[in-house]
Design an enzyme around this catalytic site. Structure first.
Site, PDB file in Angstrom:
ATOM      1  N   ASN A  44      46.616  51.586  43.848  1.00  0.00           N
ATOM      2  CA  ASN A  44      45.494  52.083  43.043  1.00  0.00           C
ATOM      3  C   ASN A  44      44.528  51.352  43.483  1.00  0.00           C
ATOM      4  O   ASN A  44      44.148  50.296  43.345  1.00  0.00           O
ATOM      5  CB  ASN A  44      45.838  50.876  41.875  1.00  0.00           C
ATOM      6  CG  ASN A  44      44.425  50.151  40.983  1.00  0.00           C
ATOM      7  OD1 ASN A  44      43.310  51.592  40.404  1.00  0.00           O
ATOM      8  ND2 ASN A  44      44.392  49.684  39.592  1.00  0.00           N
ATOM      9  N   LYS A  79      41.363  50.828  43.114  1.00  0.00           N
ATOM     10  CA  LYS A  79      39.818  50.852  41.864  1.00  0.00           C
ATOM     11  C   LYS A  79      38.867  51.197  42.697  1.00  0.00           C
ATOM     12  O   LYS A  79      38.738  52.097  43.099  1.00  0.00           O
ATOM     13  CB  LYS A  79      40.686  48.927  42.372  1.00  0.00           C
ATOM     14  CG  LYS A  79      42.018  48.423  42.313  1.00  0.00           C
ATOM     15  CD  LYS A  79      41.703  46.879  41.594  1.00  0.00           C
ATOM     16  CE  LYS A  79      43.257  47.143  41.710  1.00  0.00           C
ATOM     17  NZ  LYS A  79      43.010  45.755  40.679  1.00  0.00           N
ATOM     18  N   HIS A 110      45.330  49.921  32.038  1.00  0.00           N
ATOM     19  CA  HIS A 110      45.264  49.281  32.845  1.00  0.00           C
ATOM     20  C   HIS A 110      44.146  47.721  32.242  1.00  0.00           C
ATOM     21  O   HIS A 110      42.965  47.888  31.837  1.00  0.00           O
ATOM     22  CB  HIS A 110      44.265  49.353  34.487  1.00  0.00           C
ATOM     23  CG  HIS A 110      44.712  47.834  35.642  1.00  0.00           C
ATOM     24  ND1 HIS A 110      43.831  47.484  35.887  1.00  0.00           N
ATOM     25  CD2 HIS A 110      45.168  48.761  36.175  1.00  0.00           C
ATOM     26  CE1 HIS A 110      44.225  46.753  36.380  1.00  0.00           C
ATOM     27  NE2 HIS A 110      44.736  48.071  37.300  1.00  0.00           N
ATOM     28  N   GLU A 127      42.592  45.546  33.706  1.00  0.00           N
ATOM     29  CA  GLU A 127      40.870  45.215  33.951  1.00  0.00           C
ATOM     30  C   GLU A 127      39.983  46.253  32.525  1.00  0.00           C
ATOM     31  O   GLU A 127      38.824  45.881  32.660  1.00  0.00           O
ATOM     32  CB  GLU A 127      40.756  46.047  35.109  1.00  0.00           C
ATOM     33  CG  GLU A 127      40.999  44.697  36.122  1.00  0.00           C
ATOM     34  CD  GLU A 127      41.484  45.151  37.797  1.00  0.00           C
ATOM     35  OE1 GLU A 127      40.975  46.556  38.476  1.00  0.00           O
ATOM     36  OE2 GLU A 127      42.083  44.723  38.351  1.00  0.00           O
ATOM     37  N   GLY A 170      45.719  40.934  42.246  1.00  0.00           N
ATOM     38  CA  GLY A 170      44.844  40.697  42.702  1.00  0.00           C
ATOM     39  C   GLY A 170      43.964  39.090  43.130  1.00  0.00           C
ATOM     40  O   GLY A 170      43.276  38.219  43.670  1.00  0.00           O
ATOM     41  N   SER A 192      50.320  41.706  43.052  1.00  0.00           N
ATOM     42  CA  SER A 192      50.116  41.256  44.408  1.00  0.00           C
ATOM     43  C   SER A 192      51.129  41.723  45.181  1.00  0.00           C
ATOM     44  O   SER A 192      51.943  41.526  45.575  1.00  0.00           O
ATOM     45  CB  SER A 192      49.862  39.952  44.026  1.00  0.00           C
ATOM     46  OG  SER A 192      48.511  39.882  43.901  1.00  0.00           O
TER      47      SER A 192
HETATM   48  P1  PGA Z   1      47.340  43.950  42.658  1.00  0.00           P
HETATM   49  O1  PGA Z   1      46.601  44.956  41.954  1.00  0.00           O
HETATM   50  O2  PGA Z   1      48.131  44.900  44.092  1.00  0.00           O
HETATM   51  O3  PGA Z   1      45.661  44.038  44.313  1.00  0.00           O
HETATM   52  O4  PGA Z   1      47.232  42.901  42.509  1.00  0.00           O
HETATM   53  C1  PGA Z   1      47.235  46.282  41.071  1.00  0.00           C
HETATM   54  C2  PGA Z   1      47.099  46.992  40.267  1.00  0.00           C
HETATM   55  O5  PGA Z   1      45.933  46.326  39.155  1.00  0.00           O
HETATM   56  O6  PGA Z   1      46.846  47.752  40.158  1.00  0.00           O
END
Ligand code: PGA
Length: 249
Positions: free
Chosen positions: A9, A11, A95, A97, A173, A208
């Site tokens: 992803n 983003k 997601h 977010e 994140g 993460s």
């Molecule tokens: P991240 O994001 O690996 O940076 O924690 C994962 C995601 O939001 O899909």
């Protein structure tokens, strides 16, 4: 057996040149695996370049979001058919977010999921609890509720044809990962909620994931791969994580 899958992803990162070069690098190093599928989710505006760059490498492409409506006066929105038209096979739905920062409700997520399937896309439904919900021991209840909303919209059969990504919000994140046991507990509960129909549904872990923690997560019985954010922006790291999934096969 559920299909194993590694998804990146991206983003809202990068530009046209960096998206094309990341996709090219992945395509060059990814030999089409029968057992593991790789998907990248670039920003909408880079989808065409990325589709061209991955070519016939076997790396699939998806959108990070979609509109629940088919077409019409929805300024700034992108429909499922538009994504399919650009070569997308997958789309992220719900997601955290999107849920937390853009007010997507369980209801809207369920509608988007349905719209995606109607256009022939495979939705990757994201679910997960906040830190506060985990501290209050509500994790399994929250995840079950997010999943039930989609079952009401497309029935269990529809949900089981998709991919589900469990992503604890507190691990996204932040550099903090759910332990393999914590992740497996939730994946096991999701698998149980899906019942017999969900035995072959791909369940991903996200939050993460990096080259150092991927193997232990992928070793869990109900984890069939990962949805990777930050570490998917570096081709070497993402390929390394994908390799660790292949080695679990
Ligand atoms: P991240 O994001 O690996 O940076 O924690 C994962 C995601 O939001 O899909």
């Amino acid at each position: 057996m559920a299909k194993s899958l590694i998804a990146g992803n991206w983003k809202m990162h990068g530009n046209a040149a960096s998206a094309a070069s990341l996709a090219t690098e992945l395509a060059e190093h990814w030999t089409d695996q029968n057992s593991v599928e790789m998907i990248v989710f670039p920003p909408f505006v880079h989808l065409t370049q990325v589709s061209v760059a991955v070519g016939h490498s076997g790396v699939a492409v998806g959108g990070q979001n979609l509109c629940q409506f088919e077409s019409g006066a929805y300024t700034g929105e992108i429909s499922a058919v538009m994504l399919a038209d650009l070569g997308c096979q997958y789309v992220l739905v719900g997601h955290s977010e999107r849920r937390a920062l853009f007010g997507e409700t369980d209801q809207a997520v369920a509608e988007k999921f349905k719209a995606a399937q109607q256009a022939g896309l495979v939705p990757v439904l994201c679910v997960g609890e906040s830190l506060q919900q985990r501290q209050q021991q509500q994790t399994l209840e929250i995840v079950a509720r997010q999943i039930s909303a989609v079952i009401e919209s497309v029935a269990l059969e529809g949900l089981c044809r998709a991919v589900i990504a469990y992503e604890p919000v507190w691990a996204i994140g932040t550099g903090e990962t759910a332990s393999p046991e914590q992740a497996q507990e939730v994946h096991g509960a999701i698998r149980a909620q899906l019942g017999d129909l969900g035995r072959e549904t791909t369940l991903l872990y996200g939050g993460s994931v990096n080259p150092g923690n991927a193997a232990a997560l992928f070793a869990q019985p109900d984890i069939n791969g990962g949805l990777v954010g930050g570490a998917s922006l570096e081709a070497d790291d993402f390929l390394n994580i994908a390799q660790q999934l292949i080695e679990q096969e």
